[in-house]
Scaffold this active site. Sequence first.
Site, PDB file in Angstrom:
ATOM      1  CE  LYS A 134      16.548 -10.621  -3.780  1.00 41.63           C
ATOM      2  NZ  LYS A 134      16.687 -11.087  -2.397  1.00 41.63           N
TER       3      LYS A 134
ATOM      4  CG  HIS B 112      25.854 -37.219  17.421  1.00 35.19           C
ATOM      5  ND1 HIS B 112      26.085 -38.407  18.077  1.00 35.19           N
ATOM      6  CD2 HIS B 112      24.574 -36.871  17.736  1.00 35.19           C
ATOM      7  CE1 HIS B 112      24.994 -38.779  18.726  1.00 35.19           C
ATOM      8  NE2 HIS B 112      24.063 -37.852  18.547  1.00 35.19           N
TER       9      HIS B 112
ATOM     10  CD  GLU C  70      17.419 -17.520   5.971  1.00 37.28           C
ATOM     11  OE1 GLU C  70      17.864 -18.475   5.315  1.00 37.28           O
ATOM     12  OE2 GLU C  70      17.312 -16.375   5.508  1.00 37.28           O
TER      13      GLU C  70
ATOM     14  CB  CYS D   1      -0.884   0.021   1.235  1.00 34.98           C
ATOM     15  SG  CYS D   1      -2.006  -1.358   1.282  1.00 34.98           S
TER      16      CYS D   1
ATOM     17  CG  ASN E 259      -0.165   2.328   3.792  1.00 40.82           C
ATOM     18  OD1 ASN E 259      -1.175   2.332   3.090  1.00 40.82           O
ATOM     19  ND2 ASN E 259       1.005   2.800   3.389  1.00 40.82           N
ATOM     20  N   GLY E 260      -1.432  -0.767   6.863  1.00 39.78           N
ATOM     21  CA  GLY E 260      -1.244  -1.537   8.090  1.00 39.78           C
ATOM     22  C   GLY E 260      -2.431  -2.423   8.347  1.00 39.78           C
TER      23      GLY E 260
ATOM     24  CE  LYS F  19      19.832 -13.918   4.619  1.00 41.52           C
ATOM     25  NZ  LYS F  19      18.918 -14.886   4.083  1.00 41.52           N
TER      26      LYS F  19
ATOM     27  NE  ARG G  18       4.821   1.540  -0.828  1.00 41.71           N
ATOM     28  CZ  ARG G  18       5.363   1.763   0.350  1.00 41.71           C
ATOM     29  NH1 ARG G  18       6.493   2.412   0.430  1.00 41.71           N
ATOM     30  NH2 ARG G  18       4.787   1.356   1.447  1.00 41.71           N
TER      31      ARG G  18
ATOM     32  CD  GLU H  10      22.919 -15.098   1.618  1.00 42.35           C
ATOM     33  OE1 GLU H  10      22.050 -14.739   2.450  1.00 42.35           O
ATOM     34  OE2 GLU H  10      22.683 -15.251   0.421  1.00 42.35           O
TER      35      GLU H  10
ATOM     36  CD1 TRP I  90      -1.269  -6.712  -2.910  1.00 39.13           C
ATOM     37  CD2 TRP I  90       0.863  -6.095  -2.643  1.00 39.13           C
ATOM     38  NE1 TRP I  90      -0.494  -7.727  -3.377  1.00 39.13           N
ATOM     39  CE2 TRP I  90       0.813  -7.384  -3.228  1.00 39.13           C
ATOM     40  CE3 TRP I  90       2.096  -5.523  -2.388  1.00 39.13           C
ATOM     41  CZ2 TRP I  90       1.966  -8.101  -3.548  1.00 39.13           C
ATOM     42  CZ3 TRP I  90       3.230  -6.233  -2.705  1.00 39.13           C
ATOM     43  CH2 TRP I  90       3.173  -7.507  -3.279  1.00 39.13           C
TER      44      TRP I  90
END
Length: 614
Positions: free
Chosen positions: A609, A510, A487, A2, A101-102, A491, A27, A494, A75
């Site tokens: 990307k 182990h 993850e 939005c 928005n929200g 991060k 957006r 990377e 949106w």
Amino acid sequence: MCGIVGYVGPREATPILVDGLRRLEYRGYDSAGIAVLGADGLVRVTRSEGKLGNLTARIEAEPPSGRTGIGHTRWATHGRPSEENAHPHRDASGRVVVIHNGIIENFLPLKRELLARGVPFTSETDSEVIAQAIGAACADAPEAPFGEVVRTVLSRMTGMYAVVVLSADEPGVLYVAKNGPPIVLGLGADENLVASDATALLSHTRDLVFLEDGDFVRLTAASVAVTALDGAPRSRPARRVPWDAVAAEKGGYPHFMAKEIAEQPTVVVETVGHKLSLETGHFSEDAMGVSPKLLADVDRVVVVACGTSWHAGLVGKFLLEEVARVPVEVDYSAEFRYRKNLVGPRTLVVGISQSGETADTVAALTDAKRAGAPTVGVVNVPGSAIARLVDGVLATHAGPEIGVASTKAFTTQLVALALLAYYAREARGLGRLEPGDPFLEGLAHLPVALQQALALEPAIEKLSRALAHARDVLYLGRGAHYPVALEGALKLKEISYIHAEGYPAGEMKHGPIALIDGELPVVALAPRDALYDKVASNLREVKAREGRLVALVSPGDEDVSTFADETLVVPEIHPALQPVVSVVPLQLLAYHVARRRGCDVDQPRNLAKSVTVE
Ligand code: AGP
């Protein structure tokens, strides 16, 4: 996502609003609208589904004239994309208009209250409740100053909002409030503007006021009065920004990654809103990308993905097996395509990809299709190669992700997969989501929990000092938090180039336990869940070897936090959604460590990307 734009001043508002909406187009949105207050004291609202061209065609046919106005690109979250659900929303009298928005978390009880007194709602949105509640409060207290009414009504709303309110009874004034989503004021000569993103303002002014949570503003052409919602004055000095267009798209954040981390409370809502009604528990079959019949008939699910998307697949496995009792295998796309994959018509193959262009995943899905397997793509980019290839799309609505390190795409993938698990549960006759189900309540609370997780940033920034000099970092987690540990490690690796590994906490003994000494930071996920006691014992093994333990625990933790060196208290939420919240501190940690090391956060070396080569 939005977008908001508002204008008050001596010029015609309509072209300024339309230009602002155009600048917010990147957006993503599915409908748009403007409201302009005319010299005759009437507010004219023009709205349209679809692209801005549809709206401008209507505006050209009947151009609304006036010098105060607001505009919005929507949106869809609550309710489908349609003209009725597009903003601005009006109250019953048509004299109060609102853009938002929200998410208003308590919109249902407020709506019920207003419906009981006969207020007629015209949309399915949570946002309309703001306009209707203000209108009803004005009717109750016709003498009360309008700004006071707005303030009082907003203080009854929980959730997140950036809101702009215009009243036909107070020409030349906009009321702006912020609690969560970004909103910025643009200060001009004898005119002022407001927008959700500075990009929409920079062609008019570079003098900007970035509002903070809890701010409430009365904006006229000549004045900006900022207070708190309780009326206490607040000082928000303007800043002159030297941005170029690209920097402007960062919305004031130093990096796209920071902006994208901060957008997570909003984009998860958008991902849910397209697929599931939090009110009724009904799924939209179209938006889920697969029919209930197919889900009922399959013997197993195979997930193919790479990198961060593969981690999302591992969390998805946990959820699909736990909630829908369907066996799931998760494969790296690059491995799947070169193995005897043994899939067929009774195996659902789910490809997960932010870009929708990853060559290995495209190839894996192509092979699966050739073998006769039905396919679904969990994809963020509409129209991408994978979106076109698969039989159905389960879309994430993260919006454009520019930072190479995936953040908001990951959390929206987790949300989409949690929805798939509950949808499959229903399809397989194991139970349906009734209104008030704890999972639905968890989804409603998710944006707030994410916002609370983001509020850990100052503590994490401090913590990053100690980690910035590490050579290796070990991340531990169990159950659905093992992939979160993976993850977190990815991060860090990377973007900071520090070697990091994720491990299931129970597997540490182990092998990796050999690495532990006073030099090795261990970041552990220890939320209050069924495996908590097991994780606590594993972490004692770390401390017994003098490892430097950073633990992410739930509020009120009484065990791990007593012996960890550093503790981050992560908001607690429904177990199926806990990974979505728990990963946020790990994203922030990687971000701050990388910044501290002077790394190029948005474009780390050697990475792209979208990996369109094998
Ligand atoms: C995430 O931070 C990485 N840049 C990378 O692992 C990425 O997730 C992977 O290349 C898969 O991309 P996709 O989701 O666009 O298919």
